[in-house]
Design an enzyme around this catalytic site. Sequence first.
Site, PDB file in Angstrom:
ATOM      1  N   CYS A  91     -39.881  25.997   6.282  1.00 13.38           N
ATOM      2  CA  CYS A  91     -41.166  25.652   6.890  1.00 13.38           C
ATOM      3  C   CYS A  91     -41.853  26.896   7.435  1.00 13.38           C
ATOM      4  O   CYS A  91     -41.280  27.673   8.179  1.00 13.38           O
ATOM      5  CB  CYS A  91     -40.948  24.574   7.951  1.00 13.38           C
ATOM      6  SG  CYS A  91     -41.591  24.854   9.582  1.00 13.38           S
ATOM      7  N   CYS A 147     -42.028  27.502  11.087  1.00 17.04           N
ATOM      8  CA  CYS A 147     -40.733  27.882  11.654  1.00 17.04           C
ATOM      9  C   CYS A 147     -40.466  29.353  11.407  1.00 17.04           C
ATOM     10  O   CYS A 147     -39.976  30.069  12.287  1.00 17.04           O
ATOM     11  CB  CYS A 147     -39.603  27.065  11.021  1.00 17.04           C
ATOM     12  SG  CYS A 147     -39.850  25.295  11.158  1.00 17.04           S
TER      13      CYS A 147
END
Length: 558
Positions: free
Chosen positions: A75, A78
Amino acid sequence: MHQLTSTELKSIISPPSLESLISTILFVCLLFPFTTEAGLYTASDQVVVLTPDNVDSVLVNSTAALVVEFYASWCGHCIAFSPVWKSLASDIKEWKPAVDLAAIDCANQDNGPVCSRFGVRGYPTLKVLQLLHSTSFMDFQGLRHKIIDKMETHAEPWPPACPPLETTRAELKTNSVGHLALLFETSNSYVGRELTLDLLQYENIAVRRVLSTEDGLVAELNVTHFPSCYLYYPSGIFTRQLEVRTFYTYALQRLPGVVRAGKPLPVTSDLAKNTTEDQLRPFNRSRVYMSDLESTLHYSLRVELAAHPVIKGEALSTLQRYISVLAKYFPGRPVVNNLLKSVDMWLKGEKDTELSYSSLRDALDNTVPNAALPEGVRWVGCQGSKPHFRRYPCGMWTLFHVLTVQAEEAADPQEVLQAMRSYIHSFFGCRACATHFENMAQESMSHVGTLSSAVLWLWSHHNHVNNRLAGALSEDPHFPKIQWPSPELCPSCHGVKNGEHTWNQAELLTFLRSHFSSEHLLSDYLEEEAHSNPRADKVQICRSAPEQAVNPLFLGRH
Ligand SMILES: Cc1cc2nc3c(=O)[nH]c(=O)nc-3n(C[C@H](O)[C@H](O)[C@H](O)COP(=O)(O)OP(=O)(O)OC[C@H]3O[C@@H](n4cnc5c(N)ncnc54)[C@H](O)[C@@H]3O)c2cc1C
Ligand SMILES: *[C@@H]1O[C@H](CO)[C@@H](O)[C@H](O)[C@H]1NC(C)=O
Ligand SMILES: *[C@@H]1O[C@H](CO)[C@@H](O)[C@H](O)[C@H]1NC(C)=O
Ligand SMILES: *[C@@H]1O[C@H](CO)[C@@H](O)[C@H](O)[C@H]1NC(C)=O
């Protein structure tokens, strides 16, 4: 001990929108097959990497509030957030007994049960045991303050290791703790609480916050700057009027008698005892000694390499590059430089595809006149308080800092760094160190494009290692791992921006170029111990090298 349940954990970061999540998943899936390892954090990040195997022991037996980032390694948010989480973890590593940062990769299938146990559906999600409600992405200073706020305002149960953070109305009394630091500040300042946590793991020191409104104490000590720190007993009163916590932390952690808990208190008489064959030599901690560099060469060339009876292939070219860099840039005394040059010439002339260590050893020891490398080690700046501390790895770092600085006219800015990298990779006896170093090198060494950035690369990655090793068993309590140089050693290297510590790179470069320059190297302990060394007759430094008298290295003791 308090046991965590999932209901006590509350999400503080809302998940990204489903739509963007799905498009990210699709996009990433097209590019890569799902991998089950490779998270965003490694053991060297000061972030606890949670797995199904360790999660229970970490949570159940923790004295700390654990702040967990649930993320998915694919992600983008992230990935973008991970440097913040790493910086925060490194910034508050001293707080570990009270608050510790963790992360778990929910994209790793093995971790799925843990992520669903805590009800995580979007990434990244930060959850903290019973402390935090909701907030949005913040810079790490904001997160650090938030964590303190929550620790102070939380209801039971309290992480058992958390120190008192409230302000004090202390009178001026000496106490049983040893040092007492009073941090005067305004009520909206976090420095006092941060400093308290920074020194959490240190013994013989206590930090107390005093508000600027405590008129009596403020008047008594004539405090005019907030924040400022006053230190009491046993060393009398001192004050430092620098406004950021890092400076106070540096100063307080390095006070005499202040040690990390669980470490033996350094006993000065230990050092004075003649317990090892090497006695402690008085030295100046702010300086670099030629004796350490020669000792490092001895150990590297005569001990470490001797573990490789046959050197061939990649290892052989590594050895050639290492010796070539030493021959070019080692700022040694003439005899030593002559030796390095003669070994370099000999190696370059060797046409065999493999080399036996014994022939290298012959080249090192049976040399031409006026060329020799002293036998044995005489650690000075790299002495440790115990025989297993410091010494060779300290010498290795020092050697390469010196070489990056000496290579000021190298055509290839990466020449020294790559020679170091391949030496460490092929030969450095600490294999875990070699792996860590190689990982760092792979990440960023290829970006080094100038000689100045080579000097700074080694400095900053050495500090990376210091950060990881702070508090480790291998740390000599007399020489705590700090983000080097300290403000005392180089005041202008340090700066403050938005209330946070910063490094001034231009000043650092100037400092490093002077600190590791050949003019600044001290020659103490070189000559006389070469005489007293039982094998010094082989070395003949004093008898056969009259030119040393004009080498500035030999002029006087500093
Ligand atoms: C390449 C390499 C990798 C290593 N990896 C590991 C590891 O993974 N795990 C492990 O346990 N040990 C590792 N070590 C050993 C560890 O880094 C120390 O060398 C050792 O613990 C001795 O520490 P010291 O106190 O003498 O300070 P050192 O870190 O060895 O530093 C020596 C001296 O250099 C100066 N210095 C400190 N920081 C800097 C800086 N940023 N820039 C310039 N000068 C500085 C200081 O004067 C210090 O005293 C590694 C060593 C090397 C050479
Ligand atoms: C917690 O620590 C105790 C004592 O060290 C140990 O026996 C126990 O197994 C630990 N609990 C978990 C869940 O690891
Ligand atoms: C250590 O040895 C040196 C030289 O041998 C000697 O001068 C010194 O007094 C000794 N120190 C102690 C504490 O024994
Ligand atoms: C140690 O070296 C520093 C830096 O050169 C110098 O300022 C200091 O006076 C030296 N200390 C001693 C005790 O010689």
